[in-house]
Write an enzyme that holds these catalytic residues in place. Structure first.
Site, short mmCIF file in Angstrom:
data_model
loop_
_atom_site.label_atom_id
_atom_site.label_comp_id
_atom_site.label_asym_id
_atom_site.label_seq_id
_atom_site.Cartn_x
_atom_site.Cartn_y
_atom_site.Cartn_z
N ASP A 153 0.86 -1.18 0.00
CA ASP A 153 0.00 0.00 0.00
C ASP A 153 0.90 1.23 0.00
O ASP A 153 2.02 1.18 0.49
CB ASP A 153 -0.91 0.01 1.23
CG ASP A 153 -2.21 0.79 1.00
OD1 ASP A 153 -2.12 1.96 0.58
OD2 ASP A 153 -3.29 0.23 1.24
N ASP B 25 -10.50 0.74 -4.24
CA ASP B 25 -11.33 1.80 -4.81
C ASP B 25 -11.83 1.30 -6.16
O ASP B 25 -11.02 0.94 -7.02
CB ASP B 25 -10.49 3.07 -4.98
CG ASP B 25 -11.33 4.27 -5.42
OD1 ASP B 25 -12.35 4.09 -6.12
OD2 ASP B 25 -10.94 5.40 -5.08
N LYS C 53 -15.57 6.09 -12.35
CA LYS C 53 -15.57 6.98 -13.51
C LYS C 53 -14.72 6.39 -14.64
O LYS C 53 -13.65 5.83 -14.40
CB LYS C 53 -15.03 8.36 -13.12
CG LYS C 53 -15.95 9.11 -12.16
CD LYS C 53 -15.42 10.50 -11.86
CE LYS C 53 -16.38 11.25 -10.93
NZ LYS C 53 -15.89 12.62 -10.61
N ASP D 195 -17.12 -4.51 -1.85
CA ASP D 195 -18.51 -4.13 -1.63
C ASP D 195 -19.11 -3.53 -2.89
O ASP D 195 -20.30 -3.20 -2.92
CB ASP D 195 -18.59 -3.10 -0.50
CG ASP D 195 -17.96 -1.78 -0.93
OD1 ASP D 195 -16.75 -1.78 -1.25
OD2 ASP D 195 -18.67 -0.77 -0.97
#
Length: 226
Positions: free
Chosen positions: A74, A123, A127, A159
């Site tokens: 990360d 994430d 878009k 999710d």
């Protein structure tokens, strides 16, 4: 920047299980590429957690499977500090954390060095202009294939129904092998996953999203050999 973040960044520099290369170092001279067995002191299978956040999966799986090595990746070191700290305090020698961009992953590992990858609540980059940042887009899958063993397994837990559907479409379109797919792993009481600890290890974001009524989806797959 808050005092807590500054303190965590400082402590990360002292933790033996945290590696923080510069971008140039990661690209041109990453010391552990092809030599992770030396870092861990064994040649056990390597499992990655991409976008590891607080490192819940890296630490949880490391506790459950001492015969495997786990690496959380990360760019946000103040987050994975939690996992790195817990691992040190728990005496876990089979887990490490690397602070870098996931796009550089093929510079961190040699061909065939990785056995398994977990992608936990990334994430979804909904878009269209953010498509290139989705961790299951064809470019990223190509990077994973470079570093994975031929029979390597990838898990996606999210999710986002959008990312779940997008990923299934990509996998089917490119001929990759879908081993398991479920759109609501907690909502179906009869669902008994064949993946150990899938429903037992819960990340911070998983709990957050579940508390808001979002369903948690899961895909397990293998990449087609070139």
């Amino acid at each position: 920047m808050g005092k807590n973040k500054i303190a965590r960044f400082a402590e990360n520099k002292t933790l033996p299980n945290v590696i923080q290369p510069t971008r140039d170092e990661a690209i041109s001279s990453f010391a552990h590429r092809g030599k992770w067995a030396d870092f861990f002191g064994n040649d056990n299978p390597i499992v990655l957690e991409l976008g590891c956040g607080k490192g819940e999966y890296s630490v949880g799986l490391a506790k459950a499977f001492p015969d495997k090595n786990f690496i959380g990746i990360d760019i946000k070191g103040a987050r994975f500090w939690f996992g790195a700290k817990e691992a040190v305090q728990s005496g876990l020698n089979n887990v490490a954390f690397v602070r870098t961009q996931i796009e550089l992953i093929d510079h961190l590992f040699a061909e065939g060095e990785v056995s398994e990858i977990w992608i936990t609540f990334p994430d979804p980059q909904i878009k269209f202009r953010r498509t290139k940042h989705r961790l299951t887009n064809p470019e990223f899958l190509g990077k994973y294939r470079k570093i994975m063993k031929k029979d390597g397994i990838i898990h996606l837990k999210t999710d986002s129904e959008f990312l779940h559907g997008y990923t299934l479409g990509i996998l089917q379109g490119f001929g990759h092998k879908i081993l398991t797919s479920h759109h609501d792993i907690y909502g179906a009481e009869e669902y008994q996953p064949d993946t150990p600890l899938l429903k037992d290890i819960r990340t911070y974001y998983e709990d957050l999203f579940s508390s808001k009524g979002k369903t948690i989806t899961y895909i397990k797959f293998q990449l087609k050999n070139e």
